[in-house]
Design an enzyme around this catalytic site. Structure first.
Site, PDB file in Angstrom:
ATOM      1  CB  SER A  18      -0.900   0.008   1.238  1.00 21.58           C
ATOM      2  OG  SER A  18      -1.468   1.295   1.377  1.00 21.58           O
ATOM      3  CG  HIS A  41      -3.958  -1.614  -1.347  1.00 20.73           C
ATOM      4  ND1 HIS A  41      -5.071  -2.380  -1.647  1.00 20.73           N
ATOM      5  CD2 HIS A  41      -4.328  -0.824  -0.307  1.00 20.73           C
ATOM      6  CE1 HIS A  41      -6.055  -2.070  -0.811  1.00 20.73           C
ATOM      7  NE2 HIS A  41      -5.642  -1.116   0.002  1.00 20.73           N
ATOM      8  CG  ASP A  43      -5.174   2.394   1.087  1.00 26.04           C
ATOM      9  OD1 ASP A  43      -6.116   1.583   0.987  1.00 26.04           O
ATOM     10  OD2 ASP A  43      -4.058   2.081   1.555  1.00 26.04           O
ATOM     11  CG  MET A  45      -8.375   7.002   2.727  1.00 27.72           C
ATOM     12  SD  MET A  45      -7.606   6.997   4.352  1.00 27.72           S
ATOM     13  CE  MET A  45      -6.609   5.500   4.246  1.00 27.72           C
ATOM     14  CG  HIS A  74      -9.241  -0.025  -0.085  1.00 23.50           C
ATOM     15  ND1 HIS A  74      -8.634  -0.204   1.150  1.00 23.50           N
ATOM     16  CD2 HIS A  74     -10.578  -0.063   0.158  1.00 23.50           C
ATOM     17  CE1 HIS A  74      -9.560  -0.336   2.084  1.00 23.50           C
ATOM     18  NE2 HIS A  74     -10.746  -0.238   1.514  1.00 23.50           N
ATOM     19  CG  MET A  76     -11.271   3.061   2.582  1.00 26.42           C
ATOM     20  SD  MET A  76      -9.676   3.047   3.416  1.00 26.42           S
ATOM     21  CE  MET A  76      -8.601   3.131   1.985  1.00 26.42           C
ATOM     22  CG  MET A 145     -11.580  -3.021   5.510  1.00 23.67           C
ATOM     23  SD  MET A 145     -10.069  -2.628   4.599  1.00 23.67           S
ATOM     24  CE  MET A 145      -9.122  -1.708   5.833  1.00 23.67           C
ATOM     25  CG  ASP A 183      -6.076  -2.938   3.446  1.00 25.40           C
ATOM     26  OD1 ASP A 183      -4.975  -2.678   3.966  1.00 25.40           O
ATOM     27  OD2 ASP A 183      -6.748  -2.111   2.792  1.00 25.40           O
TER      28      ASP A 183
END
Ligand code: DX5
Ligand code: ZN
Length: 231
Positions: A18, A41, A43, A45, A74, A76, A145, A183
């Site tokens: 990540s 990965h 992320d 957000m 991913h 979020m 998660m 994760d």
């Protein structure tokens, strides 16, 4: 690069570092350090679905253009029905949105696949997995998660393992080829229990980018996962 038989990359295990744990000011160099990973990965957000803010499509597009390995995005974020397809259009190999945030998860998965990406769905630690049992064919990846989403460097939550095990049992029972991803808090000391519970796809932020030699860390995680993975 040596053939897959020498790198052990035909073992059904995927290690996805990540970039949340990478140096954002040196992203190109950081990406070059994880060329032996399966995916990177990413992320995303939005400071709404989770109490943290990272980056959006513009940054992901640059990572896509620069990364030596395909992207595992991913999301979020709130309202993935609106925003997730854009990440598939950028060329991300895999796009995962949160079940808790989606209005029409199956329709969204279909759109992601139509654009050409793998479709993933994620569940937070307190979210049951049973509602996904009838949807296994609609997704290419399910992310369980193992921390509360929002921050890197948190401790692995072993209480999520029974849920992962139930999901893996059900996937096996149905002959599903869905990838089961974990994760959060994944490292040398926790990856074995996640592999034993049925995970085959592992996200690791601090355990890879925090290591002096990320390629060595990736190889160590891969070997530990392969030794404990159940088929
Ligand atoms: C947390 C993110 C993770 C995070 C993992 O919300 O989804 O991908 O980067 O970081 P580590 O491996 O440090 O727990
Ligand atoms: Zn993540």
């Amino acid at each position: 690069m040596p053939p897959t038989s020498e790198t052990g990359r035909d073992d059904g295990i995927r290690i996805n570092p990540s970039i949340l744990a990478a140096d954002f000011a040196n992203m190109q160099a950081e990406l070059a350090r994880i060329a032996t990973a399966d995916f990177v990965h990413v992320d995303v957000m939005d400071n709404h679905f989770v109490p943290n803010l990272t980056f959006g499509p513009q940054m992901v597009e640059r990572v896509q253009a620069t990364s030596p390995v395909p992207l595992d995005v991913h999301l979020m974020i709130t309202d993935p029905d609106r925003w997730a397809p854009g990440y598939a259009e950028i060329g991300a190999a895999s796009v995962t949105f949160h079940l808790e945030a989606a209005t029409e998860p199956v329709a969204l998965a279909r759109r992601l696949r139509d654009i050409g990406s793998r479709a993933g769905v994620a569940v937070k630690p307190a979210t049951p997995v049973e509602s996904l049992f009838d949807l296994l064919d609609d997704f290419d990846q399910i992310l369980v998660m193992t921390v509360e989403p929002g921050f890197g460097g948190q401790s692995f939550m072993p209480e999520t393992m029974p849920k992962l095990r139930r999901l893996a049992d059900e996937a096996r029972r149905r002959g599903s080829s869905v990838w089961l991803q974990v994760d959060g808090g994944i490292g040398e000391s926790t990856i074995a229990q996640a592999a034993e519970a049925g995970a085959d796809t592992f996200v690791a932020g601090s355990a890879v980018f925090g290591a002096g030699d990320p390629a060595h860390a990736i190889a160590g995680l891969r070997a530990a996962a392969a030794a404990h993975h159940i088929h």
